[in-house]
Design a protein around this motif. Structure first.
Motif, PDB file in Angstrom:
ATOM      1  N   ILE A   1      -9.089  -8.416   3.799  1.00 37.57           N
ATOM      2  CA  ILE A   1      -8.093  -8.600   4.862  1.00 37.57           C
ATOM      3  C   ILE A   1      -8.577  -9.693   5.817  1.00 37.57           C
ATOM      4  O   ILE A   1      -9.726  -9.665   6.264  1.00 37.57           O
ATOM      5  CB  ILE A   1      -7.880  -7.279   5.632  1.00 37.57           C
ATOM      6  N   PRO A   2      -7.726 -10.660   6.140  1.00 30.92           N
ATOM      7  CA  PRO A   2      -8.173 -11.768   6.997  1.00 30.92           C
ATOM      8  C   PRO A   2      -8.467 -11.369   8.435  1.00 30.92           C
ATOM      9  O   PRO A   2      -9.202 -12.059   9.135  1.00 30.92           O
ATOM     10  CB  PRO A   2      -6.991 -12.747   6.936  1.00 30.92           C
ATOM     11  N   GLY A   3      -7.878 -10.257   8.885  1.00 27.79           N
ATOM     12  CA  GLY A   3      -8.106  -9.801  10.255  1.00 27.79           C
ATOM     13  C   GLY A   3      -8.266  -8.294  10.280  1.00 27.79           C
ATOM     14  O   GLY A   3      -8.678  -7.684   9.292  1.00 27.79           O
ATOM     15  N   ASP A   4      -7.936  -7.687  11.411  1.00 32.76           N
ATOM     16  CA  ASP A   4      -8.006  -6.227  11.512  1.00 32.76           C
ATOM     17  C   ASP A   4      -6.816  -5.592  10.824  1.00 32.76           C
ATOM     18  O   ASP A   4      -5.677  -6.048  10.961  1.00 32.76           O
ATOM     19  CB  ASP A   4      -8.031  -5.797  12.985  1.00 32.76           C
TER      20      ASP A   4
ATOM     21  N   LYS B   1      -4.941   0.482  -6.460  1.00 31.51           N
ATOM     22  CA  LYS B   1      -4.134  -0.593  -5.884  1.00 31.51           C
ATOM     23  C   LYS B   1      -4.104  -0.505  -4.367  1.00 31.51           C
ATOM     24  O   LYS B   1      -4.106  -1.521  -3.669  1.00 31.51           O
ATOM     25  CB  LYS B   1      -2.709  -0.543  -6.446  1.00 31.51           C
ATOM     26  N   VAL B   2      -4.073   0.714  -3.847  1.00 28.69           N
ATOM     27  CA  VAL B   2      -4.130   0.898  -2.393  1.00 28.69           C
ATOM     28  C   VAL B   2      -5.404   0.271  -1.842  1.00 28.69           C
ATOM     29  O   VAL B   2      -5.373  -0.468  -0.844  1.00 28.69           O
ATOM     30  CB  VAL B   2      -4.078   2.395  -2.026  1.00 28.69           C
ATOM     31  N   LEU B   3      -6.512   0.555  -2.484  1.00 27.05           N
ATOM     32  CA  LEU B   3      -7.804   0.047  -2.013  1.00 27.05           C
ATOM     33  C   LEU B   3      -7.931  -1.464  -2.214  1.00 27.05           C
ATOM     34  O   LEU B   3      -8.554  -2.155  -1.401  1.00 27.05           O
ATOM     35  CB  LEU B   3      -8.937   0.777  -2.727  1.00 27.05           C
ATOM     36  N   ASP B   4      -7.331  -1.965  -3.284  1.00 27.93           N
ATOM     37  CA  ASP B   4      -7.377  -3.410  -3.522  1.00 27.93           C
ATOM     38  C   ASP B   4      -6.704  -4.174  -2.389  1.00 27.93           C
ATOM     39  O   ASP B   4      -7.153  -5.267  -2.004  1.00 27.93           O
ATOM     40  CB  ASP B   4      -6.687  -3.753  -4.844  1.00 27.93           C
TER      41      ASP B   4
ATOM     42  N   LEU C   1      -3.754   5.092   5.040  1.00 26.61           N
ATOM     43  CA  LEU C   1      -3.446   5.070   3.609  1.00 26.61           C
ATOM     44  C   LEU C   1      -4.709   4.832   2.793  1.00 26.61           C
ATOM     45  O   LEU C   1      -4.875   5.399   1.702  1.00 26.61           O
ATOM     46  CB  LEU C   1      -2.404   3.988   3.316  1.00 26.61           C
ATOM     47  N   LYS C   2      -5.605   4.005   3.318  1.00 27.73           N
ATOM     48  CA  LYS C   2      -6.887   3.779   2.646  1.00 27.73           C
ATOM     49  C   LYS C   2      -7.688   5.076   2.570  1.00 27.73           C
ATOM     50  O   LYS C   2      -8.255   5.412   1.517  1.00 27.73           O
ATOM     51  CB  LYS C   2      -7.668   2.694   3.398  1.00 27.73           C
ATOM     52  N   ASN C   3      -7.730   5.824   3.669  1.00 30.47           N
ATOM     53  CA  ASN C   3      -8.467   7.092   3.677  1.00 30.47           C
ATOM     54  C   ASN C   3      -7.850   8.097   2.709  1.00 30.47           C
ATOM     55  O   ASN C   3      -8.566   8.844   2.029  1.00 30.47           O
ATOM     56  CB  ASN C   3      -8.494   7.672   5.089  1.00 30.47           C
ATOM     57  N   ILE C   4      -6.519   8.127   2.649  1.00 35.43           N
ATOM     58  CA  ILE C   4      -5.842   9.035   1.711  1.00 35.43           C
ATOM     59  C   ILE C   4      -6.235   8.682   0.276  1.00 35.43           C
ATOM     60  O   ILE C   4      -6.497   9.569  -0.546  1.00 35.43           O
ATOM     61  CB  ILE C   4      -4.308   8.952   1.890  1.00 35.43           C
ATOM     62  N   ALA C   5      -6.277   7.376  -0.023  1.00 34.68           N
ATOM     63  CA  ALA C   5      -6.681   6.947  -1.365  1.00 34.68           C
ATOM     64  C   ALA C   5      -8.104   7.391  -1.672  1.00 34.68           C
ATOM     65  O   ALA C   5      -8.395   7.861  -2.782  1.00 34.68           O
ATOM     66  CB  ALA C   5      -6.555   5.425  -1.482  1.00 34.68           C
ATOM     67  N   LEU C   6      -8.990   7.275  -0.693  1.00 33.15           N
ATOM     68  CA  LEU C   6     -10.378   7.684  -0.897  1.00 33.15           C
ATOM     69  C   LEU C   6     -10.513   9.197  -1.006  1.00 33.15           C
ATOM     70  O   LEU C   6     -11.369   9.694  -1.753  1.00 33.15           O
ATOM     71  CB  LEU C   6     -11.243   7.152   0.248  1.00 33.15           C
TER      72      LEU C   6
ATOM     73  N   MET D   1       0.826  -1.204   0.000  1.00 26.51           N
ATOM     74  CA  MET D   1       0.000   0.000   0.000  1.00 26.51           C
ATOM     75  C   MET D   1       0.863   1.257   0.000  1.00 26.51           C
ATOM     76  O   MET D   1       0.525   2.259  -0.641  1.00 26.51           O
ATOM     77  CB  MET D   1      -0.937  -0.009   1.211  1.00 26.51           C
ATOM     78  N   TYR D   2       1.955   1.203   0.719  1.00 24.31           N
ATOM     79  CA  TYR D   2       2.862   2.360   0.766  1.00 24.31           C
ATOM     80  C   TYR D   2       3.401   2.662  -0.627  1.00 24.31           C
ATOM     81  O   TYR D   2       3.402   3.814  -1.071  1.00 24.31           O
ATOM     82  CB  TYR D   2       4.018   2.071   1.725  1.00 24.31           C
TER      83      TYR D   2
END
Length: 651
Positions: free
Chosen positions: A364-367, A356-359, A375-380, A345-346
């Motif tokens: 995710i198998p856990g938390d 790709k960040v969001l993919d 990083l997900k929020n930045i992508a959004l 993601m980085y």
């Protein structure tokens, strides 16, 4: 007469048959012997080829297939430049020549397959050179692979130490060091004269400034070879003078030479170049074990039996070593999901590949870790979908898991500069780049970030300095040259759209540098949730999101109404509606939501959420159990986040 003639004839026939039987028997015996001899010759070839292929395949699997992302991060967290100053800095510590060569080769991990192929090639060469250097029979060829397997383990078991590594050029350092050692031992083993061996021992000792502790290993290995050649008829000097000289030089030379080094303490001179895994709070022994085994095992190579053993013994030894190597590497390979996802993601965020960040956040198998959430929020933020997609992903936030290690990692050591940069906090990004450079050494990743921040901040002299350094690299030269025109004409930055969102955020916030106490997420949460801005739609939406994450109703309403005003005539994102509807139900006397045009699905899901949660609570389930039970149906709503996303572990 006839009778006698007949008897002679029978006797002749019997004799002839006896000779034929003997000949046949002899032929069969000879054939079996030839076959055994033939098999004996083929066994060494089979063993050597099998070990070489097994080692290469095992290395390729763990390096290229499983850890390509780690290798790419390794080169981005390393540094090399052709500038003479860098060479001088490398030579400030014993082993400087290895550092320089290793730093150069680490660049090729930019293409993980290429860097790994170079490394595996050097390992194969070291394996074969060691066979002739230590004069080991092919029966024991598999044993020679143990140091190489140690080097492989040292590459795949580092985990989060990748961010805290203080040894320059760690990734190729051991590989180059071992290769040079076996070459020196090979040269030594070719000498027959006593005086030549002594001279070679002295020359190896003199290589200490360039090789560090690897020169000491080479001396000890040569002493081991000499001792293994012990014969009673030899004179004392031929038996023990060289080993004694090697040990004495290994003890005496480092402290004498280190008198001329100001960057190393005298007690560390014998291990100069040995990778210690130490930070302020922990000294991890586990990642150091491969290097200890790697140093000790070659000492026994000269003492391996010189007589050819039975074929089955050779195969048993080979199979045992291969099985051991497979088990050890499998156990050592750090395959924590979040660790690899963070790295991927980085890189994607750094390249602004938001999809790709969001993919990486999907499935995710856990938390997820808090770094992944940010990083997900930045992508959004950048793809415009934060108001509709933010809670579709895992937002719990787990602390990094380093497996068996007790290491505690902090976000300021991993992704803080990148996260601050995309929030428009370029001064914070520069600050942590510089602090990490001082603590862990300069690297390409921080240089790129410093150049970006300088360009956005209009500091063209600083930007030019960083870009000039990057232009000396192999893989970042084009990147630096592409941005260099901005340093001559700052107005050109408007044509580089990769800076648009950062410039907008920064221009509407200012460049104040206050304190974050090393807590990236907490600082961003407090800063943006308490910020108001009506001139930038992007910045205003970021403040609204952080107010929602803060779960503060009084902070939410002003930012919600400002968003509605700035986006008049547009559809209100689902998550903002969910927050407004929930807060209206929780505090109806604070703000009336009766006249607000909520989507029917927002109302329906809220009613369903309340019915299910109340039903589960009546069954005696505690809050955590209720949250887990409702996660599948309502985990993508602000409702679930508000009530059940608790105990967020920021770091």
């Amino acid at each position: 007469m006839a009778k006698k003639h007949k008897e002679k004839k029978v006797a002749a026939v019997n004799k002839s048959q006896s000779i034929d039987k003997t000949t046949v028997s002899s032929s069969i015996s000879q054939g079996l012997a030839d076959e055994e001899k033939k098999q004996g010759k083929s066994t060494p070839i089979i063993i050597s080829v099998a070990v070489t292929l097994a080692m290469a395949a095992l290395s390729a699997f763990h390096l290229i297939v499983r850890n390509s992302d780690v290798l790419f991060m390794a080169q981005s967290k390393s540094f090399f430049t052709t500038n003479e100053q860098f060479l001088r800095e490398c030579m400030e510590l014993p082993g400087g020549m290895i550092t320089y060569i290793a730093a150069f080769l680490t660049q090729f991990f930019y293409h993980p397959w290429l860097g790994a192929s170079i490394m595996i090639g050097i390992w194969v060469a070291s394996l074969w050179i060691s066979k002739f250097a230590f004069r080991v029979k092919t029966t024991w060829f598999a044993v020679l692979a143990i140091p190489v397997i140690c080097l492989l383990v040292s590459m795949i078991d580092t985990g989060y130490w990748i961010y805290l590594m203080k040894q320059e050029a760690y990734w190729f350092y051991g590989t180059i060091g071992y290769f040079i050692v076996v070459v020196l031992v090979l040269i030594y083993s070719r000498f027959r004269k006593f005086t030549d061996k002594l001279m070679m021992t002295v020359l190896i000792a003199m290589s200490y400034p360039s090789l560090g502790w690897y020169s000491l290993l080479a001396m000890l290995y040569t002493a081991s070879i000499t001792l293994s050649e012990y014969k009673k008829e030899k004179k004392f000097k031929e038996k023990f003078v060289q080993p004694i000289l090697a040990v004495v030089l290994a003890v005496v030379v480092p402290p004498l030479v280190c008198q001329f080094y100001s960057a190393i303490r005298i007690e560390e001179c014998w291990t100069a170049g040995f990778p210690y895994f130490v930070n302020d709070t922990v000294h991890s022994i586990t990642p150091e074990i491969p290097f200890i085994i790697f140093a000790i095992v070659p000492l026994i190579f000269p003492f391996l039996p010189q007589k050819e053993c039975k074929t089955w013994v050779a195969y048993v030894v080979t199979i045992a070593v291969i099985i051991f190597s497979c088990i050890w590497t499998e156990k050592s390979d750090f395959q924590n999901y979040n660790y690899h996802a963070e790295i991927k993601m980085y890189r994607a965020a750094e390249e602004q590949d938001w999809n790709k960040v969001l993919d990486e956040m999907t499935g995710i198998p856990g938390d997820a870790s808090r770094q992944m959430v940010l990083l997900k929020n930045i992508a959004l933020f950048n793809d415009g979908g934060v108001g509709n997609k933010m809670f579709r992903y895992n937002n719990m936030g787990a602390t990094p898991d380093n497996g068996f290690d007790t290491l505690h990692i902090h976000m300021v050591q991993t992704a803080a500069p990148l996260i601050y940069y995309y929030h428009g906090k370029t001064n914070f990004a520069s600050r942590w780049c510089i602090e990490n450079n001082v603590e862990f050494g300069c690297d390409f990743d921080n240089l790129k970030m410093l150049a970006r921040c300088a360009l956005v901040g209009g500091e063209m002299d600083a930007a030019r300095k960083y870009l000039d350094i990057l232009k000396t690299s192999i893989y970042y030269k084009d990147w630096a040259e592409r941005l260099m025109p901005i340093t001559k004409n700052p107005k050109l930055i408007t044509k580089y759209h990769e800076f648009d969102s950062v410039r907008e955020m920064r221009d509407h916030m200012g460049s104040v540098l206050d304190g974050d106490n090393g807590l990236v997420e907490m600082y961003l949460l407090n800063y943006f949730s308490n910020t108001m801005n009506k001139d930038s739609k992007l910045l205003q939406e970021v403040t609204l999101i952080y107010a929602m994450v803060q779960k503060d109703i009084n902070l939410f309403w002003p930012r919600f109404f400002l968003y509605a005003s700035l986006h008049s005539g547009e559809d209100m994102p689902i998550h903002y509606q969910e927050a407004a509807y929930l807060y209206g139900q929780l505090e109806p006397n604070n703000v009336s939501t009766k006249g607000m045009p909520f989507d029917q699905q927002v109302i329906d899901r809220y009613n369903s959420f309340q019915q299910v949660s109340q039903s589960l609570l009546k069954q005696g389930m505690d809050t955590a159990a209720v949250g887990e039970a409702m996660k599948g149906a309502f985990g993508d709503t602000f409702y679930w986040f508000y009530f059940f996303c608790r105990d967020i572990h920021s770091y």
